[in-house]
Motif scaffolding. Structure first.
Motif, short mmCIF file in Angstrom:
data_model
loop_
_atom_site.label_atom_id
_atom_site.label_comp_id
_atom_site.label_asym_id
_atom_site.label_seq_id
_atom_site.Cartn_x
_atom_site.Cartn_y
_atom_site.Cartn_z
N THR A 264 9.83 36.50 16.52
CA THR A 264 10.16 35.56 15.46
C THR A 264 11.55 34.98 15.74
O THR A 264 12.52 35.74 15.76
CB THR A 264 10.16 36.24 14.09
OG1 THR A 264 8.89 36.87 13.87
CG2 THR A 264 10.40 35.22 12.98
N PRO A 265 11.66 33.65 16.00
CA PRO A 265 10.54 32.71 16.07
C PRO A 265 9.72 32.92 17.34
O PRO A 265 10.28 33.25 18.39
CB PRO A 265 11.22 31.34 16.08
CG PRO A 265 12.56 31.61 16.71
CD PRO A 265 12.95 32.99 16.26
N ALA A 266 8.43 32.72 17.25
CA ALA A 266 7.53 32.99 18.37
C ALA A 266 7.43 31.75 19.25
O ALA A 266 6.57 30.89 19.05
CB ALA A 266 6.16 33.40 17.83
N LEU A 267 8.32 31.67 20.23
CA LEU A 267 8.39 30.52 21.12
C LEU A 267 8.09 30.95 22.55
O LEU A 267 8.42 32.07 22.95
CB LEU A 267 9.77 29.89 21.07
CG LEU A 267 10.29 29.48 19.68
CD1 LEU A 267 11.72 28.95 19.80
CD2 LEU A 267 9.37 28.45 19.05
N VAL A 268 7.49 30.06 23.33
CA VAL A 268 7.16 30.36 24.71
C VAL A 268 8.41 30.75 25.49
O VAL A 268 8.41 31.74 26.24
CB VAL A 268 6.44 29.16 25.37
CG1 VAL A 268 6.34 29.36 26.88
CG2 VAL A 268 5.05 28.98 24.78
N ARG A 269 9.49 30.01 25.33
CA ARG A 269 10.69 30.28 26.13
C ARG A 269 11.28 31.65 25.79
O ARG A 269 11.81 32.34 26.68
CB ARG A 269 11.73 29.18 25.98
CG ARG A 269 12.22 28.92 24.58
CD ARG A 269 13.25 27.78 24.58
NE ARG A 269 13.63 27.38 23.24
CZ ARG A 269 14.53 27.99 22.49
NH1 ARG A 269 15.15 29.07 22.96
NH2 ARG A 269 14.81 27.54 21.29
N ARG A 275 9.77 38.82 28.37
CA ARG A 275 8.66 39.48 29.04
C ARG A 275 8.27 38.79 30.35
O ARG A 275 7.10 38.81 30.76
CB ARG A 275 7.44 39.52 28.11
CG ARG A 275 7.68 40.36 26.86
CD ARG A 275 6.38 40.62 26.12
NE ARG A 275 6.61 41.43 24.93
CZ ARG A 275 5.63 41.81 24.10
NH1 ARG A 275 4.39 41.45 24.34
NH2 ARG A 275 5.91 42.55 23.04
N GLU A 276 9.25 38.20 31.02
CA GLU A 276 8.93 37.55 32.29
C GLU A 276 8.36 38.53 33.29
O GLU A 276 7.42 38.20 34.04
CB GLU A 276 10.18 36.86 32.88
CG GLU A 276 9.88 36.15 34.19
CD GLU A 276 11.08 35.41 34.76
OE1 GLU A 276 11.07 35.14 35.97
OE2 GLU A 276 12.03 35.12 33.99
N PHE A 311 7.81 27.02 31.48
CA PHE A 311 7.76 27.87 30.29
C PHE A 311 9.16 28.18 29.76
O PHE A 311 9.37 28.28 28.55
CB PHE A 311 7.05 29.19 30.60
CG PHE A 311 5.56 29.09 30.79
CD1 PHE A 311 4.85 27.99 30.35
CD2 PHE A 311 4.86 30.13 31.40
CE1 PHE A 311 3.46 27.90 30.52
CE2 PHE A 311 3.49 30.06 31.56
CZ PHE A 311 2.79 28.95 31.13
N ALA A 312 10.11 28.35 30.69
CA ALA A 312 11.45 28.78 30.31
C ALA A 312 12.36 27.62 29.91
O ALA A 312 13.55 27.84 29.64
CB ALA A 312 12.09 29.55 31.47
N ASN A 313 11.84 26.42 29.85
CA ASN A 313 12.61 25.24 29.48
C ASN A 313 13.46 25.53 28.23
O ASN A 313 12.92 25.77 27.14
CB ASN A 313 11.65 24.07 29.19
CG ASN A 313 12.36 22.76 28.91
OD1 ASN A 313 13.52 22.73 28.52
ND2 ASN A 313 11.65 21.67 29.09
N PRO A 314 14.78 25.52 28.34
CA PRO A 314 15.63 25.94 27.21
C PRO A 314 15.65 24.95 26.06
O PRO A 314 16.13 25.27 24.97
CB PRO A 314 17.02 26.06 27.84
CG PRO A 314 16.99 25.11 29.00
CD PRO A 314 15.59 25.18 29.53
#
Length: 364
Positions: A264-269, A275-276, A311-314
């Motif tokens: 939370t917040p549940a974001l891809v980045r 968990r990379e 995915f990691a785009n800040p």
């Protein structure tokens, strides 16, 4: 006003993809578009979005481009008219018959699923998108049958072929079916851009990366000339990489989110930041062995690195809650289909995590 492009779907993806490309092409002087956009859901809550599309809207591009941070705003002005299948069917039919040269669609992961009313005289709104399209094509055929190009953008392998076959199942009469095969160009394409969130009342936030890969065929007409639009001889490799690396991982993350409310917040980045290592282990142990077996190991590993970077785009707040919509259909097409594809390649490596998701989601 004439709109050579008729688009079914109002999603923020289309706003930041096809609609933006056509807008940029028009601004550069190309004689393309404009677009009539059709809302297929009939959802009255989206009335403000429909009204805003024709006024012009912003797309915010944020991310890394050639290792350089990019933040820019593009104004999109390619949508000239908006309609709804709920209230404007007569006008949609007129535009389809008299104006359209090209049909675009992005109707969601369940957009091609049959509805009970398909093939009947039921009200238009009770029909699936392929059934709505069949009625429109029949009207065009009855009015003289000028050629038309259909370019679906749903994330379905061979989407043009799949849509054509469904329309042929629904079409009545040998003359109509012959015209559908002869004078309708059914185009397979693949689209790719992470569009993380909407702007209100219209517009979106998206990454710099964008692709509209279109499979070549005789008579193909491109919607516009744009760097993101690429004509390829065969979509198979691109489809396989995107569906079974990028889309599969999105659905795997969404499943983790559904099982674990910790994020939370549940974001891809944020998921990737935490968990990379787990994601990379999934790729290495369950996904990449299939690509190795298919002789695509090198290109797949390069695609994995690009994907993790995206995915990691800040800058992008890409919500797992949004990705989790239509979860069962996505598991079917992205994970269960991958397991079948891996087996067909001769990959016998265990797929414990992915198999568990399929069992939990599709056999519940």
């Amino acid at each position: 006003m004439r709109t050579p492009i008729l688009q079914f779907g109002t999603s923020r993806f289309l706003q930041a993809h096809a609609d933006l490309f056509v807008s940029e092409a028009r601004a550069a002087g190309q004689d393309v578009g404009p677009i009539s956009v059709v809302q297929t859901s009939g959802d009255p809550a989206r009335a403000a979005r429909l009204a805003a599309l024709t006024s012009g809207y912003d797309v915010r591009i944020e991310g890394m481009e050639d290792r350089t941070p990019v933040q820019r705003v593009t104004r999109v002005n390619s949508v000239a008219r908006t309609l709804s299948t709920e209230t404007d069917w007569a006008e949609i039919t007129r535009v389809f018959v008299e104006e359209a040269r090209m049909v675009l669609s992005n109707t969601g992961d369940s957009g091609y699923d049959p509805c009970p009313a398909d093939g009947t005289d039921a009200p238009v709104q009770d029909l699936s998108y392929p059934a709505k399209l069949t009625r429109l094509l029949a009207s065009r055929h009855a009015a003289g049958g000028r050629p038309i190009q259909v370019m679906p953008m749903e994330l379905i392998a061979d989407n043009g072929t799949v849509l054509r076959d469904r329309v042929l199942e629904l079409a009545e009469g040998d003359a109509l079916r012959a015209w559908l095969m002869r004078d309708v160009t059914w185009v397979n394409s693949l689209v790719d851009r992470i569009v993380s969130q909407p702007l209100e009342p219209a517009g979106a936030v998206a990454e710099p990366y964008a692709l509209w890969a279109i499979e070549d065929q005789p008579g193909l007409i491109l919607p516009c000339d744009h760097p993101a639009v690429q004509v390829v001889s065969n979509l198979s490799e691109i489809e396989t990489l995107k569906l079974f690396i990028l889309n599969l991982a999105h659905t795997w993350m969404a499943d983790q989110f559904r099982q674990d409310p910790e994020f939370t917040p549940a974001l891809v980045r944020l998921f990737v930041a935490r968990r990379e290592a787990t994601l990379r282990r999934l790729y290495e142990t369950e996904v990449l062995p299939a690509f190795d077996a298919a002789g695509m190991g090198q290109v797949a590993r390069a695609y994995v690195e690009t994907t993790i970077g995206r995915f990691a785009n800040p800058y992008l707040d890409h919500r797992l809650e949004d990705i989790a919509q239509n979860h069962a259909q996505k598991v079917e097409r992205r994970i269960k289909a991958f397991l079948s594809w891996a087996e067909a390649q001769g990959d016998t490596a265990p797929k414990t995590s992915l198999s568990r998701i399929v069992t939990r989601t599709l056999k519940a």
